[in-house]
Design a protein around this motif. Structure first.
Motif, short mmCIF file in Angstrom:
data_model
loop_
_atom_site.label_atom_id
_atom_site.label_comp_id
_atom_site.label_asym_id
_atom_site.label_seq_id
_atom_site.Cartn_x
_atom_site.Cartn_y
_atom_site.Cartn_z
N THR A 2 9.07 -33.77 41.37
CA THR A 2 9.50 -32.98 40.23
C THR A 2 9.12 -31.53 40.42
O THR A 2 8.11 -31.20 41.04
N THR A 3 9.95 -30.64 39.89
CA THR A 3 9.73 -29.22 40.11
C THR A 3 8.50 -28.70 39.41
O THR A 3 7.94 -27.71 39.83
N ASN A 4 8.04 -29.35 38.33
CA ASN A 4 6.88 -28.82 37.61
C ASN A 4 5.59 -29.01 38.39
O ASN A 4 4.56 -28.47 38.01
N LYS A 5 5.59 -29.77 39.47
CA LYS A 5 4.38 -29.94 40.27
C LYS A 5 4.19 -28.79 41.26
O LYS A 5 3.10 -28.54 41.71
N ILE A 6 5.26 -28.12 41.65
CA ILE A 6 5.17 -27.06 42.64
C ILE A 6 5.00 -25.73 41.93
O ILE A 6 5.77 -25.39 41.04
N LYS A 7 3.95 -25.00 42.34
CA LYS A 7 3.64 -23.73 41.71
C LYS A 7 3.56 -22.62 42.77
O LYS A 7 3.43 -22.90 43.95
N LEU A 8 3.59 -21.40 42.31
CA LEU A 8 3.43 -20.24 43.18
C LEU A 8 2.11 -20.35 43.94
O LEU A 8 1.08 -20.70 43.35
N LEU A 9 2.14 -20.10 45.22
CA LEU A 9 1.01 -20.12 46.15
C LEU A 9 0.52 -21.52 46.51
O LEU A 9 -0.50 -21.66 47.18
N ASP A 10 1.24 -22.57 46.08
CA ASP A 10 0.90 -23.92 46.54
C ASP A 10 1.10 -24.02 48.05
O ASP A 10 2.03 -23.42 48.60
N VAL A 11 0.24 -24.78 48.68
CA VAL A 11 0.40 -25.10 50.10
C VAL A 11 1.22 -26.39 50.14
O VAL A 11 0.88 -27.37 49.47
N VAL A 12 2.31 -26.35 50.91
CA VAL A 12 3.24 -27.47 50.94
C VAL A 12 3.52 -27.87 52.39
O VAL A 12 3.32 -27.09 53.32
N ALA A 13 4.02 -29.09 52.55
CA ALA A 13 4.47 -29.57 53.86
C ALA A 13 5.92 -29.98 53.74
O ALA A 13 6.36 -30.47 52.68
N LEU A 18 14.18 -29.46 59.78
CA LEU A 18 15.15 -28.39 59.62
C LEU A 18 15.37 -27.74 60.98
O LEU A 18 14.88 -26.63 61.25
N PRO A 19 16.09 -28.42 61.88
CA PRO A 19 16.24 -27.92 63.25
C PRO A 19 16.89 -26.55 63.35
O PRO A 19 16.57 -25.77 64.25
N SER A 20 17.77 -26.21 62.41
CA SER A 20 18.42 -24.90 62.47
C SER A 20 17.42 -23.76 62.26
O SER A 20 17.64 -22.64 62.71
N ALA A 21 16.30 -24.05 61.61
CA ALA A 21 15.24 -23.06 61.39
C ALA A 21 14.05 -23.30 62.32
O ALA A 21 13.04 -22.62 62.21
N ASN A 22 14.18 -24.28 63.21
CA ASN A 22 13.10 -24.66 64.13
C ASN A 22 11.84 -25.07 63.36
O ASN A 22 10.73 -24.74 63.74
N LEU A 23 12.05 -25.80 62.26
CA LEU A 23 10.96 -26.32 61.44
C LEU A 23 11.09 -27.84 61.40
O LEU A 23 12.19 -28.38 61.34
N TRP A 24 9.94 -28.51 61.40
CA TRP A 24 9.94 -29.96 61.51
C TRP A 24 9.08 -30.59 60.42
O TRP A 24 8.12 -29.98 59.92
N ARG A 25 9.41 -31.81 60.07
CA ARG A 25 8.69 -32.57 59.06
C ARG A 25 7.18 -32.46 59.33
O ARG A 25 6.73 -32.66 60.45
N GLY A 26 6.42 -32.14 58.29
CA GLY A 26 4.98 -32.02 58.42
C GLY A 26 4.48 -30.60 58.59
O GLY A 26 3.29 -30.34 58.41
N GLN A 27 5.38 -29.66 58.93
CA GLN A 27 4.91 -28.28 59.05
C GLN A 27 4.50 -27.75 57.70
O GLN A 27 5.09 -28.08 56.67
N VAL A 28 3.46 -26.93 57.70
CA VAL A 28 2.82 -26.46 56.47
C VAL A 28 3.20 -25.01 56.19
O VAL A 28 3.21 -24.17 57.09
N GLY A 29 3.50 -24.74 54.92
CA GLY A 29 3.83 -23.39 54.49
C GLY A 29 3.25 -23.12 53.12
O GLY A 29 2.60 -23.98 52.51
N THR A 30 3.52 -21.92 52.60
CA THR A 30 3.03 -21.50 51.29
C THR A 30 4.19 -21.08 50.42
O THR A 30 5.07 -20.33 50.88
N VAL A 31 4.21 -21.53 49.17
CA VAL A 31 5.24 -21.11 48.22
C VAL A 31 4.95 -19.66 47.83
O VAL A 31 3.88 -19.36 47.30
#
Length: 82
Positions: A2-13, A18-31
């Motif tokens: 659900t969208t209400n669980k994701i907030k600004l500056l959350d660390v997500v995986a 997403l091969p077109s972006a050279n990103l793969w399941r499990g890679q970690v980013g920040t909202v």
């Protein structure tokens, strides 16, 4: 997810490849931005030196919020010995 669980500056995986972006399941980013009234999120992927190598808009079902705290106040860590 659900969208209400994701907030600004959350660390997500990523939950998908997403091969077109050279990103793969499990890679970690920040909202870094909430888009379209919370129906999408700008996620920044950085290397260990803090250099951004990709930033793109993603849907909530493509992400999983990572937690660094115990799941409940009663949780205790257990020591494992070998």
């Amino acid at each position: 997810m659900t969208t209400n669980k994701i907030k600004l500056l959350d660390v997500v995986a990523l939950t998908v490849d997403l091969p077109s972006a050279n990103l793969w399941r499990g890679q970690v980013g920040t909202v870094v931005e909430i888009l379209a009234d919370g129906t999408a999120f700008e996620v920044e992927f950085s290397d260990r030196y803090g250099q951004t190598y990709e930033s793109l808009g993603l849907r909530p079902e493509q992400l999983m919020v990572l937690y660094f705290e115990p799941a409940s106040p009663n949780s205790r860590s257990e020591m494992v010995t070998a």
